[in-house]
Enzyme design. Structure first.
Site, PDB file in Angstrom:
ATOM      1  N   SER A   1     -32.106 -83.096 -60.257  1.00 38.23           N
ATOM      2  CA  SER A   1     -31.410 -81.817 -60.191  1.00 38.23           C
ATOM      3  C   SER A   1     -29.949 -81.827 -59.558  1.00 38.23           C
ATOM      4  CB  SER A   1     -32.302 -80.690 -59.356  1.00 38.23           C
ATOM      5  OG  SER A   1     -32.733 -81.188 -58.366  1.00 38.23           O
TER       6      SER A   1
ATOM      7  N   HIS B   1     -34.836 -78.533 -65.252  1.00 38.56           N
ATOM      8  CA  HIS B   1     -33.566 -78.706 -65.418  1.00 38.56           C
ATOM      9  C   HIS B   1     -33.473 -79.119 -66.767  1.00 38.56           C
ATOM     10  CE1 HIS B   1     -31.141 -77.647 -61.748  1.00 38.56           C
ATOM     11  NE2 HIS B   1     -32.180 -77.981 -61.194  1.00 38.56           N
TER      12      HIS B   1
ATOM     13  N   LYS C   1     -34.553 -71.204 -64.358  1.00 39.08           N
ATOM     14  CA  LYS C   1     -33.050 -71.814 -64.410  1.00 39.08           C
ATOM     15  C   LYS C   1     -32.637 -71.259 -65.960  1.00 39.08           C
ATOM     16  CE  LYS C   1     -33.800 -75.032 -60.746  1.00 39.08           C
ATOM     17  NZ  LYS C   1     -34.838 -75.757 -60.448  1.00 39.08           N
TER      18      LYS C   1
END
Ligand code: PLP
Length: 393
Positions: free
Chosen positions: A180, A208, A239
């Site tokens: 990340s 991610h 996210k």
């Protein structure tokens, strides 16, 4: 006597070390632009990769869910909190990921707390990348298993450690899919091969990766074509999916075991109807089109090329995560403040989130940014970079 005086000391210590975090408050929805302190600024640091956080289709799905199902589940999943929406989301995540089954939990952090302690007991051994996310570290801390931290992305070292511990029956390798803070990828094909040679399970945290890598954003397992060879995929709906929530995807028996025993599933209430409905809407959009993912990568490529051209050090990123390496924490904070004056919101990231001396501005690209937005950001970085002597040109 003030029994909480130790907190004053702890806070003073953070201030003294330059580690005190001033948290900005966003006064608008989270999009390409946000309002902070009454000022409209370009948002360059949300994990809102696809612009879904204020997407009208997700908002509409959340509103419909409130009308039909209300705002809360009223219980943990295992007692009276499992609603049709949760079951539907789990079916959709499994289909999207190409796994037999999936379990939805409240957050990506809970994904790791739910899964890791359930898989590992005291005679077992965990192998974890030194740069894994804090929620993996916390999940590991909840187990009694022995643990080995291997050097970042170093599969040779990992394989050596696996060989040295051949006698241990149950082994689990855990890695972030996309790291990340640096945006580099786990060498997942090599990890899977090493695991297969040594009979170890593999878990990847795709927080991610989903919405970013693979066909239509199916994530890192899809990106590397490793379907069926990664035992546990964990991830987040907070996210790229733009909402809130976590999931575990894998075999039907893994998911069934989690349903029976995972503590965040048993002891913390279910996700809310609007959250879950918005997550389903996000999957609908991704299954229908790869447009948002392509736009994200086009934006990332353009922005990274422009910053590299200016002479910035962008680290080892292979993804839309763009770390602008600045060295000392104070430089990174000064840089962030100067950017804000130029109308760009990008937080500095320093120790303990990244190692000392590796402070940075981590730019998070989004499909919501227009070409004009990117040009605006590049100008601001150029101006501040020259002013602070980070770049010469
Ligand atoms: C952000 C992140 C999480 C936490 O996800 P939340 O849904 O915000 O709790 C977990 N793992 C990794 C690798 C992350 O980057």
């Amino acid at each position: 006597m003030d029994k909480l005086a130790f907190i004053d000391e702890a806070l003073a210590d953070l201030r003294e070390k330059g580690l005190y975090n001033t948290i900005r408050t966003i006064e608008s929805s989270v999009g390409a632009w946000v309002q902070i302190d009454g000022k409209r600024v370009l948002n360059m640091c949300s994990n809102n990769y696809l612009g879904f956080a204020n997407d009208q289709r997700l908002c509409a799905a959340a509103k419909r869910a409130i009308d039909e199902y209300g705002v809360g589940p009223g219980a943990v999943r295992s007692i009276a909190g499992t609603m049709t929406l949760h079951v539907e989301l789990e079916r959709r995540i499994a289909r999207f990921k190409g796994t037999e089954a999936a379990l939805s939990v409240q957050s990506g952090l809970n994904t790791n707390l739910a899964t890791i302690p359930l898989l590992m007991d005291k005679d077992d051994m965990l192998f974890t990348d030194e740069l894994n996310h804090a929620s993996i570290i916390d999940g590991v801390r909840l187990t009694k298993a022995q643990r080995v931290i291997y050097p970042h992305r170093d599969v040779e070292a990992l394989e050596r450690l696996l060989a040295e511990n051949e006698s241990i029956a149950k082994k689990l390798i855990i890695t972030d899919g996309v790291f990340s803070m640096d945006g580099d990828l786990a060498p997942l094909p090599a990890i899977v091969e090493a695991a297969e040679r040594h009979g170890a399970m593999v878990m990847v945290d795709d927080a991610h990766g989903e919405g970013v890598l693979g066909r239509n954003g199916r994530g890192i397992v899809d990106h590397f074509g490793l379907h069926g060879r990664v035992d546990i995929e964990g991830g987040t709906m907070s996210k790229a999916f733009g909402v809130m929530g976590g999931y575990v995807a894998g075999s039907a028996k893994l998911v069934e075991y989690l349903r029976q025993r995972a503590r965040p599933f048993l002891f913390s209430s279910a996700a809310t109807p609007p959250d879950v409905a918005a997550c389903i809407a996000a999957i609908d959009i991704l299954e229908a089109s790869d447009e948002p993912v392509r736009k994200l990568w086009d934006n990332a490529k353009q922005f990274k090329a422009a910053l590299a051209e200016l002479g910035f050090d962008l680290g080892a990123s292979e993804t839309p995560i763009t770390p602008v390496m600045l060295g000392e924490a104070t430089t990174a904070w000064d840089f962030s403040k100067a950017l804000f004056q130029e109308g760009v919101f990008a937080t500095a990231i320093a120790f303990p989130t990244v190692p000392r001396g590796k402070a940075r501005i981590r730019v998070m690209m989004s499909a919501a940014h227009s070409a004009k937005d990117l040009a605006f950001a590049v100008d601001a970085f150029a101006k501040v970079g020259r002013k602070l002597g980070v770049i010469r040109r």
